[in-house]
Design an enzyme around this catalytic site. Structure first.
Site, short mmCIF file in Angstrom:
data_model
loop_
_atom_site.label_atom_id
_atom_site.label_comp_id
_atom_site.label_asym_id
_atom_site.label_seq_id
_atom_site.Cartn_x
_atom_site.Cartn_y
_atom_site.Cartn_z
N ASP A 65 13.19 -21.93 14.05
CA ASP A 65 13.06 -20.47 13.99
C ASP A 65 13.20 -19.98 12.55
OD1 ASP A 65 12.86 -17.88 14.91
OD2 ASP A 65 14.50 -18.04 16.35
N ASP B 183 7.92 -12.91 20.68
CA ASP B 183 9.15 -12.63 21.41
C ASP B 183 8.88 -11.73 22.60
OD1 ASP B 183 11.00 -14.16 20.17
OD2 ASP B 183 11.80 -12.58 18.88
#
Ligand code: DGJ
Length: 737
Positions: free
Chosen positions: A479, A549
């Site tokens: 990430d 997301d």
């Protein structure tokens, strides 16, 4: 012959199966661009294609060369300051401050195949797929610097890969102020620019607008390719649609600051530039060193945008993605992020793991919060050791339990970041990016590690590889949850500060390179707050990426549809999450959430210990269904049919088709249900017109031409269990009989 020259070695013709790209040495020894488009015959010269009107009010190269007007010449890689007022590809500053260069063709080499670049992600031809590489060596008449223009032709995917190498074998030091990877000068401007732009949770929406005079561009200065703009762009004729028409595609194998620009000049010619963003970039080309640009990818088709996406996608699968994973089916995973956020311990996770196992899920991914003291996002980034409160017996013990069930185990890292509240910060406060005299800008309470500093990369390699070994890790989600501010490296010298953004990326790539080489079996998925680094630089190491997301099925339709223009389905992580959706509160049926997430690498991201028996049953059916058709969903030929970006946009449909056209699945999505409809039809594409098919195991059979031209009747949406008839989906499975 993929690459040929003429007798006088002044012309280079690069041919793919369907395209031609032609370069020619100009009267002044520099290089001109002759043509890029549908394949044409090889000739000794194409004088007619280089002929242009002469304009009185335009600078000429010299008194003796009145008709050589650089502004009117289609240049191969434009230099600065010699009468071509368009943006140049590469100004180089000399010790006396001059940026005037005269790079002339010196020699060239044609080689079979394509090798990887040394410090950058790049394309390759491991499978001997007939790639040929042309290197044009230019020498500057003023400085003696060398410049290699590198081209690799991948004939069967109609792709040409370009990059430039600046070589300083002189005794002096120079500074490169701009170094684009590719330039294309097209003779007209009758194109639409198609770009993929957005924001966090709204990545890669399609925008299409006609070219106009002046400069139009997409770019990033975030030291990441970004949620906001993507390096992939298209130029298409106004009439081009998904099924027909001419279109060029451009992409960059790079994850940092980039710029793709199209400049339409006063003669309606278009210059396309792709490469590292020249703002926030300069490189000291010291004596005895060289500088290699990232690779740019170009492709062309006359057969519409679906074809362009398919050929570029097939190219990435064969020549960019790690060969081990290129065609390997990706596991169905469950990720605990939206299920638990930071609130978990081993016991809670094991109940999710056990239930997921019973449903047929193949991998458990432990997301953020397993390390340091990370119970929220204010702390512990950089402390890559397990939180014993959450895992009293260690992470190895937890991963063993997952493995004992026959499942794979994956783990989240955010390697490039540091929290102020961390042991790493106590030990190395100077490892952060930023000017120590300034108040640094936090984002998500975190700061960025200086990846330009080799010691930082070495530290991360040691920590991460240790955990990978201890847990026998199968997968990493890498990430990156903030972009860089306070651009300053304490490690770099003052004169190197403008190199920082690129050096940062080189550090990231080195870490990726070392980890993927040491653990070749581990599947990496890249992520940057969702889809903030969805680019080919990442895909070289991490064959799939977390698309967004935003896990709401309705939002995902646009995000996945937009993403599909530039990237194949196997690159898109797509998860089913809980409702109401965490990002926008929308309630959609489990059926629709599945029907959207099937078109990609399927995962689940919800607490399955909390869903009803009925939904568990449905989830199991989804998983069984996906396994049956996984290869098609991940690697089938993908077609966009009805676009969510059209004005009405109520219906979206897309389709995957097997290579032999014996099987196809259409996903059809309807936002709002309308009454009083009569003949709703879904048109298939890409089938064999002469084959006969059933649809959803119907008793009636249909010829491919019938399904493609007359369509298939789709019933009006009904209330679906507890869910409304809005946000409805249908899957139509056509099987050859
Ligand atoms: C952003 C990612 O996109 C999410 O999936 C999740 O991993 C969080 N970061 C964790 O902090």
């Amino acid at each position: 012959m993929t690459i040929s020259t003429n007798k006088s070695k002044t012309l280079f013709h690069l041919q793919t199966d369907h395209t031609s790209y032609i370069i020619q040495e100009l009267e002044n020894g520099e290089l001109g661009q002759v043509y890029y488009g549908p394949k044409i015959h090889q000739k000794e010269s194409y004088d007619n294609l280089m002929t242009r009107e002469i304009h009185d009010a335009t600078p000429s190269l010299s008194e003796g060369m009145q008709d050589f007007q650089p502004e009117l010449i289609k240049q191969e890689y434009a230099s600065f300051g010699k009468g071509d007022y368009r943006y140049p590809a590469f100004p180089i500053e000399q010790p006396n401050g001059s940026r005037i260069t005269e790079f002339k063709l010196q020699n060239f080499a044609i080689k079979e195949g394509k090798s990887r670049l040394k410090d950058l992600p790049s394309t390759f031809d491991d499978t001997n797929d007939d790639a040929q590489t042309l290197v044009l060596n230019l020498k500057d008449q003023i400085t003696d610097l060398n410049l290699d223009l590198n081209y690799t032709v991948f004939p069967h995917q109609d792709v040409i890969v370009r990059s430039s190498t600046f070589i300083n074998s002189t005794a002096a030091d120079y500074k490169i102020n701009t170094a684009y990877s590719s330039q294309l000068d097209l003779p007209d401007a009758n194109y639409d620019l198609i770009q993929f732009s957005g924001n966090w949770a709204r990545e890669r929406h399609l925008y299409r607008s006609p070219l106009r005079p002046g400069l139009q561009s997409v770019s990033s200065l975030r030291a990441a390719s970004s949620h906001q703009q993507n390096p992939f762009i298209m130029l298409a004729r106004p009439e081009t649609d998904e099924q027909s028409g001419a279109a060029f595609g451009f992409n960059l194998v790079y994850s940092g600051n980039f710029k793709d620009s199209v400049e339409v000049d006063q003669f309606d010619a278009s210059r396309v530039m792709v490469g590292i963003n020249p703002d926030e970039f300069a490189w000291n080309l010291q004596s005895g060193t060289s500088f290699q640009t990232p690779e740019a990818i170009m492709s062309f088709t006359e057969d519409g945008m679906n074809q362009l996406s398919q050929q570029m996608g097939a190219f990435y699968t064969d020549h960019l993605v790690a060969p081990k994973f290129a065609k390997q089916e990706r596991p169905i995973l469950i990720n605990n992020w939206e299920a638990t956020y930071f609130d978990f311990d081993e016991k809670k996770l094991m109940s999710i793991v056990n239930k997921a196992h019973a449903l047929g899920v193949e991998m458990f991914v432990l997301d953020d919060g397993w390390f340091g003291k990370r119970n929220d996002d204010t702390t512990s980034l950089g402390d890559w050791f397990v939180d014993k409160d959450k895992f009293p017996d260690g992470l190895g013990h937890f991963s063993q339990q997952v493995h004992d069930l026959g499942m794979k185990f994956g783990l989240w890292f955010e390697p490039e970041m540091i929290s102020c509240k961390s042991k790493l910060h106590e030990d190395h406060p100077d490892w952060m990016v930023g000017d120590p005299n300034a108040q640094l800008i936090p984002s998500r309470h975190q700061f960025v590690l200086d990846m330009a500093k080799p010691e930082v990369v070495d530290y991360l390699y040691e920590k991460i590889s240790q955990i990978m070994s201890d847990t026998k890790l199968d997968y990493i989600k890498w990430d990156m949850n903030r972009n860089i501010t306070d651009t300053f490296s304490r490690y770099l010298k003052p004169e190197q500060q403008a190199e920082f953004a690129h050096r940062y990326m080189l550090g990231v790539y080195r870490l990726y390179d070392q980890l993927t080489k040491a653990f070749p079996e581990v599947l990496f998925e890249s992520c940057a707050s969702g889809g903030g680094r969805f680019d080919l630089g990442m895909m070289y190491y991490a064959p799939q990426a977390w698309t967004s997301d935003d896990t709401d099925a309705v939002e995902r339709i646009k995000i996945q549809y937009g993403t599909s223009y530039g990237y194949p389905l196997s690159m898109m992580g797509a998860h089913v999450s809980a409702v109401p959706n965490d990002q926008n509160g929308r309630i959609t049926s489990l059926k629709t959430r599945g029907a959207v997430a099937f078109f990609g690498d399927l995962g689940y991201e919800l607490d399955i210990t909390k869903i009803s028996e009925e939904e568990l049953k449905q989830t199991k059916e989804q998983i069984d269904f996906y396994k049956q058709y996984r290869n098609l969903f991940q690697f089938g030929k993908f077609y966009r049919i009805d676009s969510p970006f059209e004005e009405d946009g109520n219906i979206t449909s897309w389709e995957v088709v097997s290579d032999d056209k014996s099987l196809a699945i259409v996903g059809r999505y309807q936002l709002l249900n309308h009454p009083s409809v009569a003949y709703q039809r879904q048109y298939f594409v890409g089938l064999d017109p002469n084959k006969q098919y059933t649809v959803n195991d119907s008793s009636e059979t249909f010829y491919g031409d019938e399904l493609m031209n007359a369509g298939y009747f789709v019933k009006m949406a009904q209330v679906d269990g507890n869910y409304s008839s809005d946000f409805h989906s249908d899957l139509l499975i056509a099987k050859e009989i």
